[in-house]
Motif scaffolding. Structure first.
Motif, PDB file in Angstrom:
ATOM      1  N   ALA A  79      37.599  30.872  41.056  1.00 52.39           N
ATOM      2  CA  ALA A  79      36.195  31.354  40.618  1.00 52.39           C
ATOM      3  C   ALA A  79      35.557  32.267  41.823  1.00 52.39           C
ATOM      4  O   ALA A  79      34.699  33.128  41.470  1.00 52.39           O
ATOM      5  N   LEU A  80      35.809  31.637  42.945  1.00 56.87           N
ATOM      6  CA  LEU A  80      34.811  32.634  44.527  1.00 56.87           C
ATOM      7  C   LEU A  80      35.708  33.590  44.038  1.00 56.87           C
ATOM      8  O   LEU A  80      35.293  34.775  44.819  1.00 56.87           O
ATOM      9  N   LYS A  81      36.897  33.424  43.925  1.00 55.48           N
ATOM     10  CA  LYS A  81      38.326  35.388  43.832  1.00 55.48           C
ATOM     11  C   LYS A  81      37.177  36.004  42.959  1.00 55.48           C
ATOM     12  O   LYS A  81      37.026  37.128  43.234  1.00 55.48           O
ATOM     13  N   LEU A  82      36.687  35.677  41.817  1.00 63.57           N
ATOM     14  CA  LEU A  82      36.484  36.715  40.949  1.00 63.57           C
ATOM     15  C   LEU A  82      35.003  37.151  40.957  1.00 63.57           C
ATOM     16  O   LEU A  82      34.034  38.011  41.564  1.00 63.57           O
ATOM     17  N   ILE A  83      34.745  36.382  42.235  1.00 58.64           N
ATOM     18  CA  ILE A  83      32.767  36.681  42.666  1.00 58.64           C
ATOM     19  C   ILE A  83      32.912  37.680  43.505  1.00 58.64           C
ATOM     20  O   ILE A  83      32.665  39.288  42.830  1.00 58.64           O
ATOM     21  N   GLU A  84      33.875  36.888  44.600  1.00 57.93           N
ATOM     22  CA  GLU A  84      34.329  38.692  45.417  1.00 57.93           C
ATOM     23  C   GLU A  84      34.405  39.481  44.932  1.00 57.93           C
ATOM     24  O   GLU A  84      34.029  40.882  45.389  1.00 57.93           O
ATOM     25  N   GLU A  85      35.994  39.441  44.185  1.00 52.85           N
ATOM     26  CA  GLU A  85      36.149  41.223  43.415  1.00 52.85           C
ATOM     27  C   GLU A  85      34.749  41.402  42.794  1.00 52.85           C
ATOM     28  O   GLU A  85      34.855  43.129  42.239  1.00 52.85           O
ATOM     29  N   VAL A  86      33.957  41.453  42.351  1.00 56.46           N
ATOM     30  CA  VAL A  86      33.020  41.591  41.051  1.00 56.46           C
ATOM     31  C   VAL A  86      31.988  42.031  41.834  1.00 56.46           C
ATOM     32  O   VAL A  86      31.396  43.434  41.677  1.00 56.46           O
ATOM     33  N   PHE A  87      31.414  41.187  42.866  1.00 50.66           N
ATOM     34  CA  PHE A  87      29.971  41.453  42.768  1.00 50.66           C
ATOM     35  C   PHE A  87      30.116  41.634  44.777  1.00 50.66           C
ATOM     36  O   PHE A  87      31.193  41.397  45.226  1.00 50.66           O
ATOM     37  N   ARG A 135      29.685  45.942  41.991  1.00 52.28           N
ATOM     38  CA  ARG A 135      30.269  46.848  42.932  1.00 52.28           C
ATOM     39  C   ARG A 135      29.935  47.729  42.227  1.00 52.28           C
ATOM     40  O   ARG A 135      30.734  47.765  41.148  1.00 52.28           O
ATOM     41  N   ALA A 136      30.613  48.929  43.423  1.00 60.14           N
ATOM     42  CA  ALA A 136      30.377  50.058  43.039  1.00 60.14           C
ATOM     43  C   ALA A 136      31.648  50.386  41.719  1.00 60.14           C
ATOM     44  O   ALA A 136      31.615  51.001  40.724  1.00 60.14           O
ATOM     45  N   ALA A 137      32.695  49.877  42.171  1.00 56.72           N
ATOM     46  CA  ALA A 137      34.134  49.934  41.448  1.00 56.72           C
ATOM     47  C   ALA A 137      33.649  49.647  39.526  1.00 56.72           C
ATOM     48  O   ALA A 137      34.015  50.514  38.899  1.00 56.72           O
ATOM     49  N   PHE A 138      32.328  48.684  39.677  1.00 62.25           N
ATOM     50  CA  PHE A 138      31.982  48.927  38.239  1.00 62.25           C
ATOM     51  C   PHE A 138      31.401  49.107  37.683  1.00 62.25           C
ATOM     52  O   PHE A 138      29.775  49.090  37.146  1.00 62.25           O
ATOM     53  N   ALA A 139      30.454  50.091  38.587  1.00 67.55           N
ATOM     54  CA  ALA A 139      29.332  50.929  37.963  1.00 67.55           C
ATOM     55  C   ALA A 139      29.368  51.232  36.343  1.00 67.55           C
ATOM     56  O   ALA A 139      28.101  51.527  35.175  1.00 67.55           O
ATOM     57  N   GLY A 140      30.357  51.950  36.197  1.00 65.99           N
ATOM     58  CA  GLY A 140      30.792  52.270  34.349  1.00 65.99           C
ATOM     59  C   GLY A 140      30.094  50.453  33.610  1.00 65.99           C
ATOM     60  O   GLY A 140      29.857  50.956  32.199  1.00 65.99           O
ATOM     61  N   LEU A 193      30.434  47.330  25.297  1.00 65.85           N
ATOM     62  CA  LEU A 193      29.673  46.164  26.487  1.00 65.85           C
ATOM     63  C   LEU A 193      28.856  46.347  28.669  1.00 65.85           C
ATOM     64  O   LEU A 193      29.805  47.414  29.079  1.00 65.85           O
ATOM     65  N   SER A 194      28.172  46.281  28.215  1.00 63.27           N
ATOM     66  CA  SER A 194      27.522  46.303  30.029  1.00 63.27           C
ATOM     67  C   SER A 194      26.849  45.015  30.471  1.00 63.27           C
ATOM     68  O   SER A 194      26.394  44.110  29.496  1.00 63.27           O
ATOM     69  N   VAL A 195      26.718  45.082  31.464  1.00 62.64           N
ATOM     70  CA  VAL A 195      25.825  43.998  32.477  1.00 62.64           C
ATOM     71  C   VAL A 195      24.618  43.769  32.947  1.00 62.64           C
ATOM     72  O   VAL A 195      24.813  44.351  34.419  1.00 62.64           O
ATOM     73  N   LEU A 196      23.762  43.435  32.559  1.00 57.79           N
ATOM     74  CA  LEU A 196      22.499  43.656  33.241  1.00 57.79           C
ATOM     75  C   LEU A 196      21.969  42.341  34.559  1.00 57.79           C
ATOM     76  O   LEU A 196      22.165  41.353  34.358  1.00 57.79           O
ATOM     77  N   ALA A 197      23.178  42.380  35.820  1.00 58.28           N
ATOM     78  CA  ALA A 197      22.762  41.380  36.795  1.00 58.28           C
ATOM     79  C   ALA A 197      22.102  40.677  37.882  1.00 58.28           C
ATOM     80  O   ALA A 197      21.149  42.053  37.979  1.00 58.28           O
ATOM     81  N   SER A 198      21.747  39.745  37.132  1.00 54.60           N
ATOM     82  CA  SER A 198      20.871  39.086  38.104  1.00 54.60           C
ATOM     83  C   SER A 198      20.925  37.475  38.721  1.00 54.60           C
ATOM     84  O   SER A 198      20.339  36.268  38.421  1.00 54.60           O
ATOM     85  N   HIS A 199      22.398  37.245  39.058  1.00 56.39           N
ATOM     86  CA  HIS A 199      22.892  36.352  39.975  1.00 56.39           C
ATOM     87  C   HIS A 199      22.172  36.580  40.880  1.00 56.39           C
ATOM     88  O   HIS A 199      22.382  37.241  41.676  1.00 56.39           O
ATOM     89  N   LYS A 200      21.896  35.236  41.379  1.00 52.97           N
ATOM     90  CA  LYS A 200      21.301  34.254  42.798  1.00 52.97           C
ATOM     91  C   LYS A 200      22.106  33.505  43.477  1.00 52.97           C
ATOM     92  O   LYS A 200      22.942  32.794  41.927  1.00 52.97           O
ATOM     93  N   VAL A 250      34.218  40.710  33.031  1.00 51.65           N
ATOM     94  CA  VAL A 250      33.880  42.303  33.655  1.00 51.65           C
ATOM     95  C   VAL A 250      35.449  42.547  33.869  1.00 51.65           C
ATOM     96  O   VAL A 250      35.682  43.808  33.908  1.00 51.65           O
ATOM     97  N   LEU A 251      36.289  41.737  34.204  1.00 48.80           N
ATOM     98  CA  LEU A 251      37.999  41.822  34.632  1.00 48.80           C
ATOM     99  C   LEU A 251      38.576  41.871  33.634  1.00 48.80           C
ATOM    100  O   LEU A 251      39.909  42.733  33.508  1.00 48.80           O
ATOM    101  N   ASP A 252      37.966  41.674  32.481  1.00 46.59           N
ATOM    102  CA  ASP A 252      39.369  41.044  31.166  1.00 46.59           C
ATOM    103  C   ASP A 252      39.387  42.009  29.785  1.00 46.59           C
ATOM    104  O   ASP A 252      38.574  41.883  29.077  1.00 46.59           O
ATOM    105  N   ASP A 253      39.392  43.387  30.325  1.00 45.90           N
ATOM    106  CA  ASP A 253      39.089  45.503  30.153  1.00 45.90           C
ATOM    107  C   ASP A 253      38.125  44.687  28.824  1.00 45.90           C
ATOM    108  O   ASP A 253      38.153  44.669  27.385  1.00 45.90           O
ATOM    109  N   PRO A 254      37.071  44.774  29.011  1.00 49.12           N
ATOM    110  CA  PRO A 254      35.612  44.702  27.757  1.00 49.12           C
ATOM    111  C   PRO A 254      35.222  45.989  27.705  1.00 49.12           C
ATOM    112  O   PRO A 254      35.817  47.078  27.544  1.00 49.12           O
ATOM    113  N   PRO A 255      34.688  46.115  26.088  1.00 50.09           N
ATOM    114  CA  PRO A 255      35.143  46.837  24.872  1.00 50.09           C
ATOM    115  C   PRO A 255      33.575  47.993  25.741  1.00 50.09           C
ATOM    116  O   PRO A 255      33.306  47.526  26.395  1.00 50.09           O
TER     117      PRO A 255
END
Lengths: 92, 361
Positions: B255-263, B284-289, B158-165, B150-155
């Motif tokens: 890895a924790l910083k990545l999770i915190e930043e995105v989710f 997060r709302a910042a990644f609504a796109g 591409l979008s993400v259907l997040a279902s992480h637990k 998500v943070l690596d300038d995705p095309p």
């Protein structure tokens, strides 16, 4: 799903490592890792991303931990405890 | 497995099995793990046969695809039916949704592709003009990879259907069930590589239960079980790290910083268990796109289908082992799975079927 396997780093280009899983060669992303890695290091890889740097010494230290536990639980010797019980008496 | 990390010598296994026998109390002890990889290691190496009869070890909600609610599968199917490409980990393909599985959707003409890594979904997106959706399931071990793409300038397509637990809230939820009978937890090694020891303390300290983080080699698992039994014998429950070569107490900061930043953390539905507070991750709302839940018209989330006779809900909450289910290895097999635990490669029923594992009462 949480399967991760150790691989040896062959070379590093930016945030990509070329790695060797005991003969199988592939790449792994390093942006999920907090510390730098060098050729010869071992890294634990999950779904194409490195999650931990491992050292072979840590593997040996783990074996020492196992041995410490099992040695601490060996049944008491007769000279320490008088007559030994027929069977080790449960909790050590 | 690379040679320096293969920990399976028979002499040490015998010594650790003896330690377990010496430490085991006379009354029955039920230990629960929450990781399909642990179950594979236990079944594959025949570790249950090294344990005294009083010590049982069960898999709880340790299979991410098994606990993914049918409504998330329905969402992925609806996205695929709209003409987008859905990229999913392979063991998700056959898990039944409310109506059909991803595999059935594919047989109806949908473009559904199996990937081994989040980065493969990025590759698929770069090679097509179609919309591509990564169906992101998995626990804390896998969430950082989704965050990284998500943070690596995705095309743009591409979008993400997040279902992480998240695992520690589920471990706490099991302890809230009446008659859970859980005397100790074998905590998952690679989830712990990411999260460290802190979240177990935060979620589980108040239950006074032994929690021992274990690795995946046969000796790692025997050692962790011995430490759980030692805590029980000493009446000294705590969080203990039996996998220090791969788990540091603070976890993996990058890895924790990545999770915190995105989710952000939200309540999440777990199949067979229900809604568990603060146990899921949403973008997060910042990644609504890049959020597929906003990009596509998704069906209203419905309840999980009830499957008559299937004991997956009891298996997922560690209140039954697969061989307790009347359908196990009869009507329900990997070729004709009835419940999700027989589908996911890390589901307890699928693993028990594969390795001929049984517990005879």
């Amino acid at each position: 799903m949480c399967l991760a396997a150790p691989a040896r780093v062959i070379s590093v280009e930016g945030k990509i490592a070329h790695v060797d899983y005991g003969g199988v060669r592939t790449t792994a992303r390093l942006d999920t890792l907090s510390e730098p890695v060098e050729p010869g290091d071992y890294i634990l890889i999950h779904t194409g991303f490195a999650i931990q740097r491992l050292s072979p010494e840590d593997g040996r230290e783990t074996l020492a931990l196992f041995d410490e536990l099992t040695a601490s639980l060996e049944p008491h010797r007769p000279e320490d405890e008088g007559d030994p019980p027929e069977r080790p008496s449960g909790v050590g | 497995m690379s040679a320096p990390f293969r920990l399976a010598d028979p002499a040490r296994a015998r010594a650790l099995a003896e330690a377990i026998r010496l430490l085991a109390p006379p009354e029955p002890v039920k230990i629960v793990h929450v990781c399909g990889t642990h179950e594979v290691a236990i079944a594959h190496n025949g570790l249950r046969r090294l344990l005294p009869e009083t010590v049982t070890i069960l898999e709880g909600p340790g299979c991410p695809v098994c606990v993914t609610p049918a409504s998330d599968i329905d969402a992925a199917v609806a996205i695929a039916k709209s003409g987008a490409v859905v990229c999913s980990f392979g063991d998700m393909m056959r898990v039944p949704g409310g109506r059909i599985s991803l595999e059935q959707a594919r047989s109806e003409g949908c473009d559904i592709r199996t990937v081994l890594s989040a980065k493969d979904a990025v590759k698929e997106a770069r090679e097509t003009k179609k919309e591509v959706v990564f169906f992101a399931v998995g626990f804390e071990t896998t969430a950082p990879m989704t965050a990284a793409i998500v943070l690596d300038d995705p095309p743009d397509n591409l979008s993400v259907l997040a279902s992480h637990k998240l695992i520690p809230p589920a471990m706490a939820a099991l302890l809230e069930l009446p008659d859970h009978g859980i005397a100790g937890y074998l905590a998952p090694g690679h989830v712990s590589t990411i999260i460290g020891t802190g979240p177990y303390r935060r979620w589980l300290d108040r239950y006074d239960i032994p929690v021992v983080i274990g690795g995946f080699e046969p000796l790692d698992i025997l050692y962790a079980l011995a430490l759980i039994l030692r805590q029980i014998a000493d009446s000294a429950p705590k969080v203990e790290n039996a996998y220090p070569r791969a788990v540091d107490a603070p976890g993996n900061p990058a890895a924790l910083k990545l999770i915190e930043e995105v989710f952000e953390v939200r309540d999440a539905a777990w199949r067979g268990i229900g809604t568990i507070p603060s146990s899921g991750l949403e973008l997060r709302a910042a990644f609504a796109g890049i959020d597929a839940r906003r990009r596509f018209n998704l069906p209203e989330a419905g309840p999980d289908p009830e499957i008559p006779g299937c004991r997956c809900p009891d298996v997922l909450t560690a209140r039954a082992v697969p061989s307790d289910c009347p359908l196990f290895a009869k009507r329900c097999t990997p070729l004709t799975p009835v419940g999700p635990c027989m589908v996911g490669a890390e589901g307890a029923c699928s693993i028990w079927f594969r390795y001929g594992e049984r517990i005879n009462p």
